[in-house]
Design an enzyme around this catalytic site. Structure first.
Site, PDB file in Angstrom:
ATOM      1  N   TYR A  37      28.892  27.361  50.882  1.00 25.88           N
ATOM      2  CA  TYR A  37      30.633  26.595  50.821  1.00 25.88           C
ATOM      3  C   TYR A  37      30.609  26.044  52.075  1.00 25.88           C
ATOM      4  CZ  TYR A  37      31.349  29.995  46.828  1.00 25.88           C
ATOM      5  OH  TYR A  37      31.284  31.622  45.797  1.00 25.88           O
ATOM      6  N   HIS A 103      23.120  35.006  45.301  1.00 26.06           N
ATOM      7  CA  HIS A 103      24.049  34.301  44.474  1.00 26.06           C
ATOM      8  C   HIS A 103      23.822  33.174  43.670  1.00 26.06           C
ATOM      9  CE1 HIS A 103      27.773  30.562  46.435  1.00 26.06           C
ATOM     10  NE2 HIS A 103      27.806  30.489  44.487  1.00 26.06           N
ATOM     11  N   SER A 182      35.991  31.861  38.365  1.00 25.80           N
ATOM     12  CA  SER A 182      36.987  30.538  37.920  1.00 25.80           C
ATOM     13  C   SER A 182      38.288  30.943  36.386  1.00 25.80           C
ATOM     14  CB  SER A 182      35.866  29.192  37.380  1.00 25.80           C
ATOM     15  OG  SER A 182      35.090  28.480  38.603  1.00 25.80           O
TER      16      SER A 182
END
Length: 316
Positions: A37, A103, A182
């Protein structure tokens, strides 16, 4: 992620810091970041703004997806994992990360080797629990056999239901928490997407087929019905989406991202919302199979996803 990465022009560090502190003030106890990020900038933001409040939150970060020689890359080798972790600890200004995820699945490295690297980091005291992100049931079981997995993170919302194929049941069977990222469908379910013109080239939705062109115009019809349902019960669309995710099980934790304190406060209002079984069923009817057109990822991004897909799902 939203504070440094993926959705156009990020807010200033000062604005991001105010939002993170406000989240802690309101009782948020889980902050989720990653090496990817903002190419480490999000971890640095956490250090600068809230690491002094370390005891108030569970800190989660991720490895494998990282910047290598200035470019985004995928490397699940033990050496790469160890290097990413050490750099993350330095950026975060701490000697311990509570929950550390792989990830994505690096198909060139056996999952057992990648998890083994995290197990050694756990033994060294650098990390607490081990997590996996966007991995399928078979991979989860292989990883769990090496070291207990505490959390599995995948995209999950009324729009994206892939974890229901096998991952949610696997997590329940193994006693693993499920973290839904999300949960408002990258803005679709918080009345934030109205056309396919995004504010900057760095908005990842530009490369997601369901957010563009005829696909989006079709999808917004279902979204309009969802928005109307939320209004009917006196909630915002984001609150209804989050309440739906929260209804999926005691082991399911949504992590909505936002750059707005107003939206943060709105999201947290979902905790007190009880839509009832009939409304939750209406949500599922609105987003029944076939209601959303277009793949959720580009071909390049989908290649890094291990979570199961539906037989009739559109893939880039």
């Amino acid at each position: 992620m939203n504070l440094n990465h993926a959705y156009g022009i990020p807010p200033s560090a000062e604005e991001g810091g105010r939002l993170l502190n406000r989240a802690l003030d309101l009782g948020v106890t889980l902050l989720d970041t990653a090496a990817l990020y903002g190419a480490g900038q999000n971890e640095k933001l956490i250090r600068a703004s809230v690491i002094h409040r370390r005891r108030e939150f569970t800190l989660a970060s991720k490895c494998v997806l990282d910047m290598y020689d200035g470019k985004r890359g995928l490397n699940g080798s033990p050496a790469a994992i160890a290097a990413t972790l050490d750099a993350a600890l330095q950026r975060l200004g701490t000697d311990h990360i509570d929950l550390y995820y792989l990830h994505r699945l690096d198909r060139n490295v056996p999952i057992e080797e990648s998890v083994g690297a995290l197990a050694r980091a756990h033994e060294a005291g650098k990390i607490g629990a081990i997590g996996l992100s966007e991995m399928g049931a078979a991979t989860i079981r292989r990883a769990h056999a090496v070291h207990p997995v505490a959390a599995v993170q995948s995209e999950y919302s009324p729009v994206v239901r892939n974890p229901e194929i096998a991952v949610l049941d696997t997590c329940r069977a193994l006693g693993i928490g499920f973290v839904a990222f999300s949960p408002v469908a990258r803005g679709l379910l918080c009345d934030a997407v109205h056309d396919d013109i995004y504010e900057a080239e760095h908005d990842i939705r530009r490369a997601m087929p369901r957010f563009n062109g005829e696909n989006l115009r079709h999808n917004l019809k279902a979204v309009a019905a969802f928005n109307a349902l939320a209004a009917r019960i006196g909630a915002t669309p984001a609150q209804l989406a989050l309440a739906w995710v929260l209804s999926r099980g005691d082991n399911v934790v949504p992590i909505p991202g936002t750059r707005s304190i107003t939206h943060l406060e709105e999201d947290l209002g979902a905790i007190a919302l009880d839509p009832g079984a009939e409304v939750l069923a209406e949500v599922e009817t609105i987003f029944a199979p076939g209601s959303i057109k277009g793949p959720r990822y580009s071909a390049a991004m989908q290649a890094q996803i291990d979570t199961e897909t539906f037989a009739d799902e559109e893939l880039a």
